[in-house]
Write an enzyme that holds these catalytic residues in place. Structure first.
Site, PDB file in Angstrom:
ATOM      1  N   ASN A  90      -1.593  -5.793  -1.431  1.00 46.11           N
ATOM      2  CA  ASN A  90      -2.011  -4.076  -0.928  1.00 46.11           C
ATOM      3  C   ASN A  90      -0.767  -4.347   0.641  1.00 46.11           C
ATOM      4  O   ASN A  90      -0.947  -4.890   1.720  1.00 46.11           O
ATOM      5  CB  ASN A  90      -3.281  -3.438  -0.240  1.00 46.11           C
ATOM      6  CG  ASN A  90      -3.419  -2.383   0.052  1.00 46.11           C
ATOM      7  OD1 ASN A  90      -2.687  -1.986   0.888  1.00 46.11           O
ATOM      8  ND2 ASN A  90      -4.833  -1.391  -0.214  1.00 46.11           N
ATOM      9  N   ARG A  96       6.492   3.239  14.954  1.00 42.62           N
ATOM     10  CA  ARG A  96       7.951   3.939  15.542  1.00 42.62           C
ATOM     11  C   ARG A  96       8.266   5.140  14.977  1.00 42.62           C
ATOM     12  O   ARG A  96       9.301   5.442  15.047  1.00 42.62           O
ATOM     13  CB  ARG A  96       8.677   2.658  15.145  1.00 42.62           C
ATOM     14  CG  ARG A  96       8.349   1.640  16.807  1.00 42.62           C
ATOM     15  CD  ARG A  96       8.715   2.430  17.765  1.00 42.62           C
ATOM     16  NE  ARG A  96       7.684   1.347  19.230  1.00 42.62           N
ATOM     17  CZ  ARG A  96       8.587   0.529  19.572  1.00 42.62           C
ATOM     18  NH1 ARG A  96       9.539   0.346  19.906  1.00 42.62           N
ATOM     19  NH2 ARG A  96       7.504   0.039  21.120  1.00 42.62           N
ATOM     20  N   HIS A 116      -2.001   2.936  -1.207  1.00 44.58           N
ATOM     21  CA  HIS A 116      -2.914   3.918  -1.115  1.00 44.58           C
ATOM     22  C   HIS A 116      -2.053   4.487  -0.615  1.00 44.58           C
ATOM     23  O   HIS A 116      -1.834   5.382   0.549  1.00 44.58           O
ATOM     24  CB  HIS A 116      -3.744   3.322  -0.752  1.00 44.58           C
ATOM     25  CG  HIS A 116      -4.978   3.994  -0.508  1.00 44.58           C
ATOM     26  ND1 HIS A 116      -6.479   4.366   0.275  1.00 44.58           N
ATOM     27  CD2 HIS A 116      -4.809   5.142  -0.820  1.00 44.58           C
ATOM     28  CE1 HIS A 116      -7.453   4.997  -0.316  1.00 44.58           C
ATOM     29  NE2 HIS A 116      -6.111   6.276  -0.967  1.00 44.58           N
ATOM     30  N   ARG A 120      -2.167   8.256   0.984  1.00 44.17           N
ATOM     31  CA  ARG A 120      -3.382   9.690   1.249  1.00 44.17           C
ATOM     32  C   ARG A 120      -2.906  10.204   1.635  1.00 44.17           C
ATOM     33  O   ARG A 120      -2.340  10.144   1.522  1.00 44.17           O
ATOM     34  CB  ARG A 120      -3.857   8.167   2.561  1.00 44.17           C
ATOM     35  CG  ARG A 120      -4.370   7.417   2.594  1.00 44.17           C
ATOM     36  CD  ARG A 120      -5.097   6.763   3.734  1.00 44.17           C
ATOM     37  NE  ARG A 120      -6.744   7.394   3.864  1.00 44.17           N
ATOM     38  CZ  ARG A 120      -7.849   6.588   4.593  1.00 44.17           C
ATOM     39  NH1 ARG A 120      -7.786   5.503   3.475  1.00 44.17           N
ATOM     40  NH2 ARG A 120      -9.315   6.841   3.965  1.00 44.17           N
ATOM     41  N   HIS A 129       0.399   6.072   5.951  1.00 44.87           N
ATOM     42  CA  HIS A 129       0.516   4.720   5.503  1.00 44.87           C
ATOM     43  C   HIS A 129       2.515   5.109   4.315  1.00 44.87           C
ATOM     44  O   HIS A 129       2.863   5.136   5.109  1.00 44.87           O
ATOM     45  CB  HIS A 129       0.087   3.082   5.851  1.00 44.87           C
ATOM     46  CG  HIS A 129      -1.446   3.842   5.159  1.00 44.87           C
ATOM     47  ND1 HIS A 129      -1.283   3.606   3.594  1.00 44.87           N
ATOM     48  CD2 HIS A 129      -2.284   2.858   5.085  1.00 44.87           C
ATOM     49  CE1 HIS A 129      -2.901   3.766   3.203  1.00 44.87           C
ATOM     50  NE2 HIS A 129      -3.658   3.748   4.511  1.00 44.87           N
ATOM     51  N   THR A 134     -11.067   2.476   3.237  1.00 51.59           N
ATOM     52  CA  THR A 134     -11.800   3.389   2.372  1.00 51.59           C
ATOM     53  C   THR A 134     -13.213   2.649   2.360  1.00 51.59           C
ATOM     54  O   THR A 134     -13.243   0.851   2.116  1.00 51.59           O
ATOM     55  CB  THR A 134     -11.551   2.776   1.607  1.00 51.59           C
ATOM     56  OG1 THR A 134      -9.653   3.270   0.924  1.00 51.59           O
ATOM     57  CG2 THR A 134     -12.206   3.707   0.212  1.00 51.59           C
ATOM     58  N   HIS A 167      -4.704  -6.572   4.334  1.00 54.46           N
ATOM     59  CA  HIS A 167      -5.130  -6.643   5.953  1.00 54.46           C
ATOM     60  C   HIS A 167      -5.126  -8.025   6.235  1.00 54.46           C
ATOM     61  O   HIS A 167      -3.789  -8.445   6.754  1.00 54.46           O
ATOM     62  CB  HIS A 167      -6.055  -5.932   6.503  1.00 54.46           C
ATOM     63  CG  HIS A 167      -6.049  -5.438   7.662  1.00 54.46           C
ATOM     64  ND1 HIS A 167      -6.601  -7.163   8.334  1.00 54.46           N
ATOM     65  CD2 HIS A 167      -5.325  -5.205   8.554  1.00 54.46           C
ATOM     66  CE1 HIS A 167      -6.818  -6.801   9.879  1.00 54.46           C
ATOM     67  NE2 HIS A 167      -5.615  -5.461   9.664  1.00 54.46           N
TER      68      HIS A 167
HETATM   69  N1  PXP Z   1      -9.360  -2.134  -2.576  1.00 55.95           N
HETATM   70  C1  PXP Z   1      -9.428  -1.041  -2.676  1.00 55.95           C
HETATM   71  C2  PXP Z   1      -9.046   0.228  -3.413  1.00 55.95           C
HETATM   72  C3  PXP Z   1      -9.063  -0.639  -1.229  1.00 55.95           C
HETATM   73  O1  PXP Z   1      -8.579   0.896  -0.851  1.00 55.95           O
HETATM   74  C4  PXP Z   1      -8.181  -1.586  -0.283  1.00 55.95           C
HETATM   75  C5  PXP Z   1      -8.438  -1.151   1.437  1.00 55.95           C
HETATM   76  O2  PXP Z   1      -7.126   0.237   1.404  1.00 55.95           O
HETATM   77  C6  PXP Z   1      -8.340  -2.627  -0.429  1.00 55.95           C
HETATM   78  C7  PXP Z   1      -8.914  -3.673  -1.427  1.00 55.95           C
HETATM   79  C8  PXP Z   1      -7.945  -3.481   0.276  1.00 55.95           C
HETATM   80  O3  PXP Z   1      -8.689  -4.017   1.323  1.00 55.95           O
HETATM   81  P1  PXP Z   1      -8.269  -4.817   2.667  1.00 55.95           P
HETATM   82  O4  PXP Z   1      -6.922  -4.547   3.373  1.00 55.95           O
HETATM   83  O5  PXP Z   1      -9.428  -4.867   3.447  1.00 55.95           O
HETATM   84  O6  PXP Z   1      -7.719  -6.203   1.612  1.00 55.95           O
END
Ligand code: PXP
Length: 245
Positions: free
Chosen positions: A8, A19, A44, A46, A51, A102, A217
């Site tokens: 992700n 920025r 994602h 949003r 982002h 989320t 993350h």
């Molecule tokens: N899966 C889903 C459905 C999510 O919403 C997210 C966070 O955007 C993730 C996985 C990834 O989570 P993390 O950033 O904590 O690894």
């Protein structure tokens, strides 16, 4: 077979947007993650575009060679965007404007009609549809009934407990294990994600029927220090070890 890794890359876009300029570009991140061995890229979009932004989507569609997984709320706007973009997979997630990330799984039971309609429409267009749900038997049943091809189990509760209360984290893993068995028996493909990191990923990667993990993350955070290539490679090694240990 080890669980596959989808990275992700939302938080590469978070840094870019801080920025208001074009760098770092999540499109570059997608290419590097795939070259480092990730099977796919997750983003994602949003409602508040905090982002990933609309400009990113067609570019990702063009450069991503593996799986492109679009996480989105179950709204008419998002379904319209997905129908136009045609990613390989859509993951329906709940979305609250004020949340940092989320927070809980999608309540498929409560929103059954809308979720089923969106799921059927997307599946009809040849897009795989996953539901991001808590490991709850009633939600799993509702996802199957609405026709979802995949589920993604929310591992946030497990991840939060892991460093503080290991016994409770292992109980949550047991709940996840049962949900994986149930979803598989109902014919759905099983994924998981949220809050997974280099310390806590292996007990989740070794769950039965685990197909794919969505991790953001922790990988983007580590990449600041060691680079994306190594951050992705380190995670893939853990997924392999989880299956052979
Ligand atoms: N899966 C889903 C459905 C999510 O919403 C997210 C966070 O955007 C993730 C996985 C990834 O989570 P993390 O950033 O904590 O690894």
């Amino acid at each position: 077979m080890p669980a596959k890794l989808c990275v992700n890359i939302d938080h590469v876009a978070t840094v870019r947007n801080a920025r208001g300029e074009g760098e770092p570009d999540p499109i570059h991140a997608a290419v590097l993650c795939e070259m480092a061995g990730a099977v796919g890229i997750t983003v994602h979009l949003r409602e508040d575009r905090r982002h990933i932004v609309d400009r990113d989507l067609p570019l990702l569609k063009e450069v991503v060679k593996g799986l492109l997984n679009l996480e989105m709320a179950c709204t008419n706007e998002m379904v319209g965007i997905a129908m136009k973009l045609h990613p390989d997979q859509v993951t329906l997630v709940p979305e609250k404007r004020a949340e940092v990330t989320t927070e809980g799984g999608l309540d498929v039971r409560r929103n059954f009609k809308a979720v089923r309609a969106a799921t059927k429409k997307l599946l009809g267009a040849g897009i795989a549809v996953s539901h991001f749900i808590d490991p709850d038997a009633k939600q799993v049943d509702a996802s199957a009934e609405s026709g979802a091809s995949h589920v993604e189990f929310h591992t946030g509760a497990y991840a939060q407990l892991f460093d503080r209360k290991r016994d409770a984290a292992m109980k949550e893993r047991e709940r996840l294990r049962a949900a994986c068995e149930q979803a598989h028996a109902l014919g759905m493909i099983v994924n998981a994600g949220h809050g997974l990191n280099y310390r806590n990923v292996e007990p989740i990667a070794s769950l039965p029927h685990m197909n794919e993990l969505n991790i953001g993350h922790a990988i983007v955070g580590r990449a600041i220090f060691v680079g994306l290539d190594r951050a992705v490679g380190d995670m893939i090694r853990l997924l392999r070890r989880a299956r052979t240990a």
